[in-house]
Design a protein around this motif. Structure first.
Motif, PDB file in Angstrom:
ATOM      1  N   LEU A 126       0.795  -1.100   0.062  1.00 51.02           N
ATOM      2  CA  LEU A 126      -0.041  -0.173  -0.097  1.00 51.02           C
ATOM      3  C   LEU A 126       0.906   1.141   0.099  1.00 51.02           C
ATOM      4  CD1 LEU A 126      -2.615  -1.079   2.647  1.00 51.02           C
ATOM      5  CD2 LEU A 126      -3.089  -0.860   0.256  1.00 51.02           C
ATOM      6  N   VAL A 127       1.998   1.306   0.410  1.00 42.11           N
ATOM      7  CA  VAL A 127       2.852   2.618   0.740  1.00 42.11           C
ATOM      8  C   VAL A 127       4.275   2.223   0.341  1.00 42.11           C
ATOM      9  CG1 VAL A 127       1.369   3.239   3.078  1.00 42.11           C
ATOM     10  CG2 VAL A 127       3.496   1.407   3.002  1.00 42.11           C
ATOM     11  N   PRO A 128       5.097   3.250   0.070  1.00 39.49           N
ATOM     12  CA  PRO A 128       6.431   3.237  -0.275  1.00 39.49           C
ATOM     13  C   PRO A 128       7.358   2.846   0.812  1.00 39.49           C
ATOM     14  CG  PRO A 128       5.696   5.647  -0.156  1.00 39.49           C
ATOM     15  CD  PRO A 128       4.552   4.719   0.051  1.00 39.49           C
ATOM     16  N   GLU A 129       6.870   2.762   2.052  1.00 37.60           N
ATOM     17  CA  GLU A 129       7.859   2.599   3.036  1.00 37.60           C
ATOM     18  C   GLU A 129       8.294   0.874   3.340  1.00 37.60           C
ATOM     19  OE1 GLU A 129       6.245   6.604   3.889  1.00 37.60           O
ATOM     20  OE2 GLU A 129       5.573   4.847   3.118  1.00 37.60           O
ATOM     21  N   ASP A 130       9.115   0.807   3.711  1.00 39.23           N
ATOM     22  CA  ASP A 130       9.212  -0.657   4.381  1.00 39.23           C
ATOM     23  C   ASP A 130       8.973  -0.670   6.016  1.00 39.23           C
ATOM     24  OD1 ASP A 130      10.810  -1.769   1.944  1.00 39.23           O
ATOM     25  OD2 ASP A 130      12.697  -0.802   2.738  1.00 39.23           O
ATOM     26  N   LEU A 131       8.337  -1.857   6.209  1.00 40.28           N
ATOM     27  CA  LEU A 131       7.687  -1.759   7.600  1.00 40.28           C
ATOM     28  C   LEU A 131       8.310  -2.991   8.357  1.00 40.28           C
ATOM     29  CD1 LEU A 131       4.145  -2.006   6.050  1.00 40.28           C
ATOM     30  CD2 LEU A 131       5.202   0.016   6.946  1.00 40.28           C
ATOM     31  N   ILE A 132       8.875  -2.460   9.502  1.00 37.90           N
ATOM     32  CA  ILE A 132       9.562  -3.597  10.321  1.00 37.90           C
ATOM     33  C   ILE A 132       8.626  -3.715  11.852  1.00 37.90           C
ATOM     34  CG2 ILE A 132      11.564  -4.136  11.714  1.00 37.90           C
ATOM     35  CD1 ILE A 132      12.001  -4.114   8.668  1.00 37.90           C
ATOM     36  N   LEU A 133       8.446  -4.839  12.330  1.00 41.69           N
ATOM     37  CA  LEU A 133       7.960  -5.064  13.466  1.00 41.69           C
ATOM     38  C   LEU A 133       8.906  -5.681  14.717  1.00 41.69           C
ATOM     39  CD1 LEU A 133       5.053  -5.386  14.886  1.00 41.69           C
ATOM     40  CD2 LEU A 133       5.351  -7.678  14.401  1.00 41.69           C
ATOM     41  N   MET A 134       8.793  -4.640  15.488  1.00 45.42           N
ATOM     42  CA  MET A 134       9.785  -5.045  16.960  1.00 45.42           C
ATOM     43  C   MET A 134       8.848  -5.441  17.799  1.00 45.42           C
ATOM     44  SD  MET A 134      12.607  -4.294  15.406  1.00 45.42           S
ATOM     45  CE  MET A 134      13.759  -4.381  16.846  1.00 45.42           C
ATOM     46  N   ARG A 135       9.249  -6.642  18.771  1.00 40.35           N
ATOM     47  CA  ARG A 135       8.749  -7.023  19.918  1.00 40.35           C
ATOM     48  C   ARG A 135       9.513  -7.195  20.928  1.00 40.35           C
ATOM     49  NH1 ARG A 135       4.510 -11.928  18.702  1.00 40.35           N
ATOM     50  NH2 ARG A 135       3.361  -9.972  18.089  1.00 40.35           N
ATOM     51  N   LYS A 136       9.057  -6.806  22.246  1.00 38.31           N
ATOM     52  CA  LYS A 136       9.859  -6.795  23.598  1.00 38.31           C
ATOM     53  C   LYS A 136       9.818  -8.450  23.834  1.00 38.31           C
ATOM     54  CE  LYS A 136      11.714  -5.235  26.943  1.00 38.31           C
ATOM     55  NZ  LYS A 136      11.294  -4.289  27.904  1.00 38.31           N
ATOM     56  N   GLY A 137      11.124  -8.819  24.110  1.00 37.34           N
ATOM     57  CA  GLY A 137      11.173 -10.218  24.852  1.00 37.34           C
ATOM     58  C   GLY A 137      12.124 -10.012  25.913  1.00 37.34           C
ATOM     59  N   ASP A 138      12.514 -11.442  26.554  1.00 43.35           N
ATOM     60  CA  ASP A 138      13.519 -11.450  27.636  1.00 43.35           C
ATOM     61  C   ASP A 138      14.879 -10.713  27.403  1.00 43.35           C
ATOM     62  OD1 ASP A 138      11.838 -13.011  28.739  1.00 43.35           O
ATOM     63  OD2 ASP A 138      12.646 -14.775  28.251  1.00 43.35           O
ATOM     64  N   ASN A 139      15.358 -10.687  25.865  1.00 45.26           N
ATOM     65  CA  ASN A 139      16.548 -10.150  25.580  1.00 45.26           C
ATOM     66  C   ASN A 139      16.426  -8.700  25.026  1.00 45.26           C
ATOM     67  OD1 ASN A 139      19.313 -10.296  25.674  1.00 45.26           O
ATOM     68  ND2 ASN A 139      19.390 -11.038  23.302  1.00 45.26           N
ATOM     69  N   GLY A 140      15.142  -8.053  25.497  1.00 45.32           N
ATOM     70  CA  GLY A 140      14.993  -6.654  24.789  1.00 45.32           C
ATOM     71  C   GLY A 140      14.169  -6.793  23.502  1.00 45.32           C
ATOM     72  N   TRP A 141      14.228  -5.729  22.958  1.00 48.10           N
ATOM     73  CA  TRP A 141      13.335  -5.493  21.542  1.00 48.10           C
ATOM     74  C   TRP A 141      14.029  -6.264  20.489  1.00 48.10           C
ATOM     75  CZ3 TRP A 141       8.308  -3.358  21.528  1.00 48.10           C
ATOM     76  CH2 TRP A 141       8.249  -2.810  22.706  1.00 48.10           C
ATOM     77  N   ARG A 142      13.387  -7.105  19.657  1.00 44.72           N
ATOM     78  CA  ARG A 142      13.954  -7.826  18.447  1.00 44.72           C
ATOM     79  C   ARG A 142      13.059  -7.713  17.377  1.00 44.72           C
ATOM     80  NH1 ARG A 142      10.586 -11.395  21.128  1.00 44.72           N
ATOM     81  NH2 ARG A 142       9.296 -12.707  19.993  1.00 44.72           N
TER      82      ARG A 142
END
Length: 318
Positions: A126-142
């Protein structure tokens, strides 16, 4: 794959963002509040970006799209956010028709519930942007999922599943245990309703949007310090690559969406700008101020002096 053979036929015909003007400093966090109304940037180059995404998904899918198995709901949250935002913000470009988004001027219809397509991949078309999903876990945001068709000298598959401090390890001054690494982690933890943005710049040979580099290639480049450009006029070969990055917390999943919009302009375009003297002088100053590790990271060790000379000449031109 270059999108144009003629450097004067730029992918982006104007200098939309000029972070080298002093408004941003290289190798700093540099986050600023973002008006949610201005989350995504749409312009006349939309089809160029979407067509290149189509090509890359067809040819290099495993290199440009990754996702952990349990990120489906968060991916859908991203898609739903874009579907709600785009027709309202850009009604002249997007139209919601049932279970699809249409982009009439481009003849595109994007099905929103295609069972065979991950929601994040649908969202990316839908968009020109790249999209990255970051998720919090035991070792920080991944990095838990991502559509990265336009990497600026990094590899999605190498970073997939890694925490922030490992993702940023190659960046001078941002590796594990550094104060900037701790600040970024803390900022991710504290990010709530306020979206933020930041900018990066780099210089590359040619106008390829897909510009990956592996860590092995980065090490080899820093060791060998090859020139990016031939002996011909460097201004005719160099392209300014600007990244506009945004971060926002997803209210349901509490994951963070990281967007990256790439702008590419020939360096020669800077010489035609009405404020070329100020912009070129500031750009030359930022280049001249990079230390050896920073030059190696940007792949500019062999070319910095030539580029500074070109920019200084632009700054001095009447």
């Amino acid at each position: 794959m270059p999108l144009n053979d003629d450097p004067d036929d730029a992918l982006n015909e104007t200098l939309t963002h000029t972070p080298y003007d002093g408004s941003s400093q290289p190798f700093t966090i540099g986050l600023k509040p973002l008006d949610p109304h201005e989350w995504i940037e749409i312009d006349g180059d939309l089809e160029n970006y979407l067509a290149e995404k189509d090509r890359l998904y067809g040819a290099l899918l495993e290199k440009v799209f990754v996702a952990e198995a349990d990120t489906g709901e968060a991916q859908r949250e991203i898609l739903d956010a874009l579907v709600a935002y785009l027709p309202e913000r850009f009604p002249e470009t997007y139209r919601r028709i049932g279970d699809a988004i249409e982009i009439p001027a481009l003849g595109r219809r994007i099905a929103l519930n295609a069972a065979e397509t991950p929601p994040l991949r649908t969202a990316s078309l839908l968009v020109p942007e790249d999209l990255i999903l970051m998720r919090k876990g035991d070792n920080g945001w991944r990095l838990a999922a991502g559509s990265l068709c336009f990497p600026s000298s990094w590899s999605l598959t190498e970073k997939f599943g890694k925490p922030l401090h490992d993702i940023h390890e190659p960046v001078p001054g941002f590796g594990p245990g550094t104060r900037p690494a701790e600040l970024i982690e803390r900022m991710f933890d504290r990010l709530q309703g306020q979206a933020v943005e930041r900018f990066n710049w780099s210089l590359q040979a040619g106008d390829a949007l897909y510009h990956p580099i592996s860590q092995r290639q980065r090490i080899d480049r820093a060791t060998m310090q090859p020139s990016k450009f031939s002996e011909d006029e460097i201004a005719a070969q160099a392209f300014i690559r600007v990244e506009r990055q945004t971060l926002r917390k997803l209210p349901k999943s509490q994951d963070i969406l990281f967007t990256i919009r790439i702008y590419l302009n020939p360096l020669s375009m800077l010489g035609k700008h009405p404020e070329r003297a100020t912009l070129a002088a500031s750009f030359a100053g930022q280049l001249a101020g990079l230390d050896q590790a920073q030059l190696d990271y940007k792949g500019l060790s062999a070319d910095r002096d030539r580029l500074v000379a070109v920019l200084s000449q632009m700054a001095g031109a009447s």
